[in-house]
Design an enzyme around this catalytic site. Structure first.
Site, mmCIF file in Angstrom:
data_model
loop_
_atom_site.group_PDB
_atom_site.id
_atom_site.type_symbol
_atom_site.label_atom_id
_atom_site.label_comp_id
_atom_site.label_asym_id
_atom_site.label_seq_id
_atom_site.Cartn_x
_atom_site.Cartn_y
_atom_site.Cartn_z
ATOM 1 C CD GLN A 163 -3.021 -4.912 6.604
ATOM 2 O OE1 GLN A 163 -2.914 -3.958 5.847
ATOM 3 N NE2 GLN A 163 -3.649 -6.025 6.271
ATOM 4 C CE LYS A 165 -3.632 -2.696 2.126
ATOM 5 N NZ LYS A 165 -4.185 -3.232 3.376
ATOM 6 C CG ASP A 168 -9.609 -0.640 4.755
ATOM 7 O OD1 ASP A 168 -9.688 -0.931 3.547
ATOM 8 O OD2 ASP A 168 -9.252 -1.454 5.628
#
Length: 293
Positions: free
Chosen positions: A98, A54, A121
């Site tokens: 994450q 990312k 996200d």
């Protein structure tokens, strides 16, 4: 019949090329670079790889990636405090936690510490609700990537029967809501579903999102169905690929299908978040501080 490949690598590259142009225009207009903050708890090799990927994509489009790495033994309270600091940081446009996180962490509580305006996200309750009610906001990244990939191939969804295998709050549930919003008839299947094979066999669109290798057998697939495998690359996906590809009209490979699209949507939504912050300064703000689609 041999299925056409839904090429996530090619389509994600197109998205990132567009975002790269948008970043350059944004920097020229506002004199700053969009910033994505990534939070990594522990040293899981796969998670570390994903975070690095990312960061690399951010660099490719001209964004800044700020990485926060925390010890695997931290408490939920410590993680929440760190995320709240990023939420309050005026230099940060988007935040990615994450996942999965270590077992002692309350992952949902940690997600909810992310400001909705920075939830690029799409993991908070606010993002899910706004997505479900079609009120803007950020899509969960993987479901958003799945929809973008389907759209790139002009696959019609209205009136189709879609079966989603998996019900996680950041993949199965939201992708079903996105399909429903496109006028598909959606069936959710999961670990307690009776006759999973029968449900899959009746589907025009199958989204496999359970993380179990080759759970979906090729001979379950209805001839001409669209098959989207959101399983992990490490286990070669949730669908028994070769026999499924002989029956499907379209299919995603693993790797190279859904995975690249997830990262592209994350980067794209960070760009949207940066623009929304500048709109907020100009007094043009949507309810949760995120752009209308």
């Amino acid at each position: 019949m041999t299925a056409q490949i839904l090429d996530g690598r090619a389509q994600s590259a197109a998205i990132l090329d567009r975002v790269e142009r948008e970043v350059a225009e944004f920097v020229a207009a506002h004199g700053r670079v969009p910033v994505l903050a990534t939070v990594l708890v522990g040293d899981d090799p796969a998670s570390r790889t994903y975070v690095r990927m990312k960061a690399n994509r951010c660099a490719k489009v001209g964004m800044q990636s700020r990485r926060l790495e925390l010890d695997a033994s931290i408490s939920t309270e410590t993680l929440i405090e760190a995320i709240r600091e990023l939420s309050a940081d005026p230099e940060v446009d988007g935040i990615l936690l994450q996942h999965p996180v270590p077992d002692q962490i309350d992952e949902r509580a940690a997600f909810e510490a992310i400001a909705p305006s920075k939830d690029v996200d799409g993991v908070t309750r606010t993002s899910f609700a706004m997505m479900a009610f079609d009120e803007g906001g950020f899509r969960s990244a993987t479901p958003g990537g799945i929809m973008a990939l389907i759209d790139a191939y002009d696959i019609p969804l209205a009136g189709k029967h879609a079966v989603v295998v998996g019900r996680s709050p950041i993949l199965g549930k939201p992708v079903g809501m996105l399909l429903l919003a496109r006028n598909a008839t959606v069936t959710y299947c999961h670990s307690r579903t009776a006759d999973l094979a029968g449900h899959v066999a009746r589907a025009d669109v199958v989204v496999a999102a359970v993380g179990r290798p080759a759970l979906i057998k090729g001979d379950w697939i209805k001839p001409g169905a669209v098959v989207v495998d959101a399983g992990y690359a490490d286990n070669q996906g949730d669908v028994d690929y070769e026999p499924a590809a002989e029956r499907a009209s379209y299919i995603t490979p693993v790797p190279g299908g859904v995975g690249p699209m997830t990262i592209a949507v994350l980067i794209d939504q960070t760009m949207q978040a940066a623009r929304a912050r500048e709109s907020a300064r100009a007094g043009d703000l949507t309810p949760a501080g995120t752009p209308k689609r």
